[in-house]
Design an enzyme around this catalytic site. Structure first.
Site, PDB file in Angstrom:
ATOM      1  N   SER A 130      40.224  34.791  41.319  1.00  0.00           N
ATOM      2  CA  SER A 130      39.806  35.887  42.190  1.00  0.00           C
ATOM      3  C   SER A 130      40.202  35.585  43.625  1.00  0.00           C
ATOM      4  CB  SER A 130      38.284  36.069  42.122  1.00  0.00           C
ATOM      5  OG  SER A 130      37.827  37.017  43.070  1.00  0.00           O
ATOM      6  N   TYR A 139      29.194  33.295  43.182  1.00  0.00           N
ATOM      7  CA  TYR A 139      30.297  33.795  42.361  1.00  0.00           C
ATOM      8  C   TYR A 139      31.627  33.265  42.893  1.00  0.00           C
ATOM      9  CZ  TYR A 139      33.959  36.961  40.760  1.00  0.00           C
ATOM     10  OH  TYR A 139      35.125  37.477  40.244  1.00  0.00           O
TER      11      TYR A 139
END
Length: 223
Positions: free
Chosen positions: A135, A147
């Protein structure tokens, strides 16, 4: 003989789009996710080159038999796309939910490791490739993002794995998208990256000649 790609998190979003794109390029696709109905619907739409393998990849006693079933069914394994991942509803460190962190780390970190551990012996036989979904959040520092920290792990892990696989002719690629229009978000994001955009990047990485290792593909929205 068609090559075989195993995909985790295959029931929707990036995983499902990649299954369709890879199948269109002649790959067999082994589809892993918890949702039996969605997997079977996806496999049915693709046809005989797809195999639905419902399982919870955070449980090694479900993941490992699914990998073996895929290898037995298709006769080998040429590539893996470790795509499954999740986020949390409570951002921040001080205000976050440790129970959510536990579940997320189990999927975003430990399940990626387990997937590699279960599939690398098969990829070694074919000189295959391991692709993992990272990501943009694993390339930037985001305020209080646990995250993002899990995706920093994925970023580092992919580079380390690439060096390990290089010793026997294998390759590892991390795909690092920005915001993607998937069920990960509560509201649709039609102006952001589409699952098919990421799928195309995966297929591109898999299509490179053995003389080239695409270590990372970073994708950002164009709007």
């Amino acid at each position: 003989m068609p090559r075989t790609l195993l995909i985790t998190g295959a029931s929707s979003g990036i995983g499902a789009a990649t299954a369709r794109a890879a199948a269109a390029e002649g790959w067999n696709v082994a589809l892993l996710a918890r949702s039996k109905d969605k997997l079977e619907e996806l496999a049915g739409g693709i046809g005989a080159s797809a195999l639905a393998l419902p399982c919870d990849i955070t449980k090694r006693d479900e993941l490992e038999p699914a990998v073996e079933q895929a290898v037995t069914h298709f006769g080998g394994l040429d590539a893996v796309f470790a795509n499954a991942g999740t986020g949390v509803s409570s951002p921040g460190i001080e205000t976050g939910n440790p129970d959510e962190w536990h579940a997320m780390i189990h999927l975003n970190v430990l399940a990626v490791l387990s997937t590699a551990h279960a599939t690398l012996p098969h990829l070694r036989k074919t000189g295959g490739q391991f692709v993992v979904t990272g990501s943009k959040a694993g390339r930037d520092h985001l305020k209080g993002s646990v995250y993002g920290a899990t995706k920093w792990f994925v970023q580092g892990f992919a580079g380390n794995l690439a060096e390990e696989m290089r010793e026997w002719g294998g390759r590892c690629t991390v795909i690092t998208p920005g915001m993607v229009d998937t069920p990960f978000f509560d509201e649709p994001k039609p102006d952001k990256i589409q699952p098919e955009d990421v799928a195309n990047a995966v297929v591109f990485a898999l299509a490179q000649p053995k003389t080239a290792a695409v270590r990372e593909i970073h994708i950002m929205p164009n709007d």
